[in-house]
Design a protein around this motif. Structure first.
Motif: not given
Ligand code: FFO
Length: 802
Positions: A543-545, A631, A640, A678, A797
């Protein structure tokens, strides 16, 4: 590629033979297996392997490899299912066997814990007065390694495979980045050396401890360290039952098996004996895999063996051998295609225990492009460049030899070589009394002693701190609760530098990422998108951003080197892919006061409307040029902040000088992200799972075309769900419902904000309803648990979007 590619397998040991069998069974019949030694006992590790198959392993994947090996070799008649017994002579080991019993249950291996009398019944030579109990797996046993080679080679030959003994590989032929064949030398009947090239579309190196030498011919680093290990047999023993379970006495680094009325004893207690490639027996040696046996190294092991098996006392051992086999820096095999040489694959550092399972997985990869087994722990591309250095491979390989039977805590790092990778903030983290563990080669602080005084102002009750036993309390501090509290109530800095950062750019970058990932990433510059990488079977590879920094430049936040490898492999012309992790750094500024901290330091508009959630901007924080992304993996307001490595310290100091933040470590981080639900890739979900099961369907846009889409189905039979547990567990524990095993835990932590321990677990879909009562088996104890609705924290949220 044609439907029947020409394949050469290097090495006719148990992996090469198993692979030839698996591939010919799948219709790849143009298979040539070459080996420098004679057939079937080639003189490699398989030729001397005592063949013990203990299936249970902390890794689900390794256990599945072993279980398939047991099933297959049993069917082929080259497995003696005598069972496996591991005994404990210390309380710590006895507890660990309870933990192991849990893994067996989680991964579907039938097992039981037995008392000393039952141990002696299974092993009459054993002194029951010496043991506290045992872990018995009736389906474990002995693979007769050379017979396994022969049987599988015969089946493969019947389907058209050719096996060539006495053929030494002297070159790997390539053209334009693709493998084209293997150059071999053999002696004809007059002893004249013949040199020829066997053409191939695909080459798999299954050369065992010769892997590094073969890799060198292909220009590939094979991170494997051969080590010698001593094994000896007793003389005939009166009173021996002649057969019985394979036996482990891990408190003394020993294992045993019967050879008729003799007992074989293997030891990992002696000093590591690394063997360099040039020290391996030269051509013509019957058993290049065997080094000189040194009694002075084995004698202490023999004395320990005599203590457990008193009948050995007064006798001595006969025919000791010192057999060489393969160790890797992390103990997992090496599977995968060379990054710079298409068609050249590795199936290396595989023990007899996992041989058939690994071969099946590699066959699936070659034929179908994807394996049904999660291979992420085994993929060659998991290593960072620093982890490929010969010195690192040698030292970690030797450490793995030493620790092979130790009780290892899931968070326990290796002591050396460390530190390897440090972030620019490391010096400040040390000043703050950071407690460091290792991840992907990085030193990562888990909490900071400097925050200890914060504990005085906190609720000190159990619901807040979480009840932990000594095991769950290891590599943990209550300070994590204070850091978690500070993040929820004020603001904290988290070092996100170890997060893998990949830059993807070029005029076709957007189209490429749109095709490679599940979500819509083709949005306007300044957007950030959470998205998934799937394999062609629809399994989650990561899973990516994905942040679109500029029209043609993206920054990806990823999970590790596997992602870099995957993205690089798939990138078409017109797209560049760059690992920017080492040259950059990242700090997460999170908490309700994050805006108050950052806004005065920057001209960027950090207001809710001016800087929306999941967007990014570039600007300055103090003197430091940054990319800021809104994020938060901890579920709080914040950003970040990324900059280049040279300015990392300046950035940290600029933020710190405001006097507002505390530093937060991984322990708090893990708790916060679990409260928010998450997922952590590689732990909560792996390629074994699809997005809908994992609760990540929101990141899948089926209206567009992407890798893995056609394999997806929204019907789910299992689900990843949060449990609220009565105490903190660690992960990998079995979950039961009404006495029946129904799933296993992935991640766990205490949720300090929600004042309850959390465990994410895989359960059958019908049990995924909130309120379902289950229990988690933790060191043999039943810990009551209840399925909860997610997210457990801030479902509206309100904390993040404000
Ligand atoms: N990339 C960034 N910049 N920061 C991170 O912490 C991470 N991750 C992994 C790999 N890439 C990253 C990805 N995991 C969410 C959940 C899991 C993540 C990263 C972000 C998150 O904020 N989810 C929200 C928003 C979803 C949306 O709006 O589409 C959610 O599920 O509500 C760290 O391991």
């Amino acid at each position: 590629m044609t439907s029947r590619p020409r394949l050469v397998i290097i090495g006719a040991g148990i992996v090469g033979c198993a692979l030839a069998d698996e591939l010919t069974a799948r219709g790849w019949t143009d298979v040539t297996v070459v080996d420098r030694g004679p057939l079937p006992a080639t003189g490699g590790s398989s030729s001397h392997a005592p063949g013990l198959v203990f299936q249970t392993n902390p890794s689900k994947t390794m256990t599945e490899f072993a279980s398939y090996t047991v099933r297959k070799y049993t069917e082929l008649g080259c497995f003696e299912q005598v069972g496996g017994l591991e005994v404990a002579t210390t309380e710590e080991r006895w507890q660990d066997l309870h933990r192991k019993h849990g893994w067996a249950e989680s991964w579907g291996v039938e097992s039981r814990l037995v008392d000393p009398a039952a141990c002696a019944e299974l092993w009459p030579l054993l002194d029951p007065g010496k043991v506290l109990g045992g872990f018995h797996v009736p389906s474990d046993g002995l693979a007769v390694a050379v017979r396994c080679c022969e049987t599988q080679a015969r089946r493969a030959s019947e389907r058209g495979a050719r096996f060539l003994g006495g053929h030494t590989v002297v070159g790997v032929e390539q053209h334009g980045g693709r493998v084209t064949g293997v150059a071999v030398e053999s002696d004809d009947e007059h002893g004249v050396v013949e040199h020829r090239v066997i053409e191939a579309d695909v080459v798999v190196c299954a050369a065992g401890f010769w892997g590094p030498s073969i890799g060198e011919l292909a220009g590939l680093t094979v991170p494997l360290q051969p080590l010698a290990h001593q094994y000896a047999r007793s003389g005939p023993l009166a009173g021996s039952p002649g057969t019985g379970p394979i036996l482990r006495h891990q408190d003394r680094d020993l294992y045993f098996r019967h050879h008729g009325d003799r007992v074989g004893v293997g030891s990992y207690a002696h000093r590591p004996m690394p063997v360099a490639q040039h020290e391996i027996g030269p051509k013509g040696t019957t058993m290049p895999s065997v080094q000189a046996f040194t009694g002075e190294d084995f004698d202490p092991a023999w004395r320990d063996a005599c203590e457990l098996l008193p009948t050995l006392a007064g006798t001595t051992y006969e025919d000791g051998i010192n057999g060489v086999f393969s160790f890797t820096p992390d103990g997992f095999p090496l599977i995968g295609e060379a990054p710079h040489l298409e068609g050249f694959w590795l199936a290396e550092a595989v023990w007899v225990t996992h041989s058939a399972g690994v071969a099946r997985a590699v066959a699936e990869l070659l034929v179908d492009g994807v394996s049904a087994t999660d291979l992420h722990e085994c993929e060659l591309s998991r290593f960072e460049p620093v982890q490929l250095s010969p010195a690192f491979v040698a030292e970690r390989g030797a450490r793995n030899f030493v620790e092979v039977y130790d009780v290892i805590h899931p968070l326990q790092p290796m002591e050396s070589p460390r530190p390897m990778r440090t972030s620019p903030f490391h010096i400040r983290q040390r000043e703050l009394g950071g407690f460091f563990l290792e991840g992907a080669g990085w030193e990562r602080p888990h909490w900071f002693e400097a925050n200890r005084p914060l504990l005085d102002d906190l609720p000190g009750d159990e619901a807040f701190l979480g009840r932990r036993d000594a095991w769950a309390g290891r590599y943990w501090s209550p300070i994590a609760a204070a850091e978690s509290h500070a993040t929820r109530e004020s603001v904290a800095l988290y070092d996100m530098t170890p997060l893998k950062r990949i830059e993807v750019g070029g005029s076709k970058a957007a189209a490429f990422l749109q095709r490679l990932t599940t979500n819509d990433v083709d949005k306007k510059p300044g957007s950030v998108t959470y998205t998934l990488l799937l394999d062609t079977g629809g399994g989650i590879r990561s899973d990516l951003t994905v942040a679109r920094i500029e029209e043609d430049r993206f920054q990806i936040g990823a999970n590790g080197n596997l992602d870099l490898d995957w993205i690089t492999r798939h990138a078409p012309g017109g797209v560049y892919v760059r690992d920017i992790t080492p040259g950059t750094c990242c700090v997460g500024v999170w908490g309700p006061r994050a805006r108050e901290l950052v806004q005065p330091l920057t001209d960027l508009d950090m207001s809710h409307e001016g800087f929306r959630y999941f967007t990014c901007k570039t600007g300055y924080v103090g003197h430091v040029p940054v990319t800021a992304m809104r994020v938060s993996y901890v579920g709080e307001l914040g950003w970040e902040l990324y900059t280049t490595a040279d300015l990392g310290l300046k950035l940290w100091d600029t933020l710190w000088a405001t006097g507002l933040p505390v530093a937060g470590g991984r322990a708090a981080f893990n708790s916060l992200r679990l409260e928010k639900g998450y997922r952590l890739w590689g732990v909560d979900m792996t390629p074994e799972h699809d997005p809908y099961e994992a609760g990540l369907g929101f990141a899948v846009k089926t209206g567009k075309d992407f890798v893995g889409r056609d394999a997806l189905s929204t019907d789910v039979t299992r689900k990843l769900v949060p449990l609220l547990t009565a105490e903190v567990v660690m992960g990998k524990e079995p979950v039961r419902h009404q006495g029946r095993t129904v799933g296993y835990v992935t991640s766990a932590a205490h949720g300090h904000t929600i004042r309850a321990p959390i465990a994410y677990a895989w359960l059958p879909a019908e049990l995924a309803e909130p309120g379902t009562q289950v229990d988690v088996t933790y060191f043999g104890r039943r810990v009551p648990a209840e399925v909860a609705a997610e997210p457990l924290f801030d479902p509206k949220m309100e904390k993040i979007r404000r």
